[in-house]
Design an enzyme around this catalytic site. Sequence first.
Site, PDB file in Angstrom:
ATOM      1  CE1 TYR A   4      -6.817   9.079  -6.063  1.00 46.69           C
ATOM      2  CE2 TYR A   4      -5.236   9.083  -7.867  1.00 46.69           C
ATOM      3  CZ  TYR A   4      -6.302   8.502  -7.208  1.00 46.69           C
ATOM      4  OH  TYR A   4      -6.853   7.345  -7.694  1.00 46.69           O
TER       5      TYR A   4
ATOM      6  CG  HIS B 220      -3.740   8.717   1.177  1.00 43.95           C
ATOM      7  ND1 HIS B 220      -3.230   8.396   2.422  1.00 43.95           N
ATOM      8  CD2 HIS B 220      -3.672   7.563   0.453  1.00 43.95           C
ATOM      9  CE1 HIS B 220      -2.879   7.126   2.434  1.00 43.95           C
ATOM     10  NE2 HIS B 220      -3.126   6.595   1.257  1.00 43.95           N
TER      11      HIS B 220
ATOM     12  CE1 TYR C 112      -2.354   6.825  -8.994  1.00 47.36           C
ATOM     13  CE2 TYR C 112      -1.035   5.629 -10.611  1.00 47.36           C
ATOM     14  CZ  TYR C 112      -2.031   6.556 -10.311  1.00 47.36           C
ATOM     15  OH  TYR C 112      -2.684   7.204 -11.317  1.00 47.36           O
TER      16      TYR C 112
ATOM     17  CG  ASN D 151      -1.136   0.672  -2.002  1.00 46.98           C
ATOM     18  OD1 ASN D 151      -1.233   1.671  -1.290  1.00 46.98           O
ATOM     19  ND2 ASN D 151      -2.106  -0.213  -2.110  1.00 46.98           N
TER      20      ASN D 151
ATOM     21  CG  ASN E   5      -1.735   0.022   2.235  1.00 49.38           C
ATOM     22  OD1 ASN E   5      -1.643  -0.553   3.313  1.00 49.38           O
ATOM     23  ND2 ASN E   5      -2.806  -0.082   1.474  1.00 49.38           N
TER      24      ASN E   5
END
Length: 201
Positions: free
Chosen positions: A14, A19, A64, A66, A113
Site C-alpha cells: 500500500y 490512499h 489499517y 478503517n 473511512n
Amino acid sequence: MKLIVGLGNPGMQYQFTPHNLGFLAVDRIAEKYGIRVANRNCKALTGRGVIEGVDVVLAKPETYMNLSGASVQELVSELEIDGTKDMIVIYDDLDLPYGSIRVRERGSAGGHNGVQSIIGALDTQEFLRIRIGIAPEFKLSDGASYVLSQLKKSQLPVVDQALDDAAEAVKVILREGPGPAMNRFNRKPEPPESGGEVAAK
C-alpha cells in the site's frame, strides 16, 4: 504539543498508493524537519520533534485505515491534548482535484473511512484536517481499486508537489494558524461531498 496524523494502510503493497498520501505527507514532514518516525506507540509509528518552535508528534496509525480512530484516540489520551485544537489529520480526498490541497477546521468524513473512524472514536467532527486531492480526470468505475492502485510514474511530479504543499500547510498552521493556511491553500471552491471514497480494510 501538536499531534500530526497521516492516514494510510501499513504494508509495502500500500506504500505508494493514492490512499496512502497521508502517510507519505508525514514522511515528507519528517524528512524536512529531521524527525524520525520509528517508535511504535498507541498502535502507530510515531516521532517527536519541533516545527516552527512548536513541539509535535508525527504519527502513522498501523491499524489499517478503517480503524484509525482507535490509534488516534489513544494518542490524544496519552499526550493529554485536546483533539479539537491540538491535532492535524492529513489524508487523501477523492472529491478534490489531483494534487490540490484543502485545509478545513471541521466537517463530515466525506466518505473517507479513516476520518469516519476518528470522528467516531473522538465523538466529534471538530478537528483540523489537510486534504490532498486524488480525483482522476477520468470517471471511476471502482473507487476502491483506484485508491489502492500503485501511483503511476506520470503522477509522481504532482504527488511530490502536493506533499511539499501539505508540509508547507502544516508549517503555516503552526506558525500563523488555520485561517492564513486556508487563505493560502483553499484557492478554488470545494465540490460538494459525494461520499464516493472507498477506504481499505
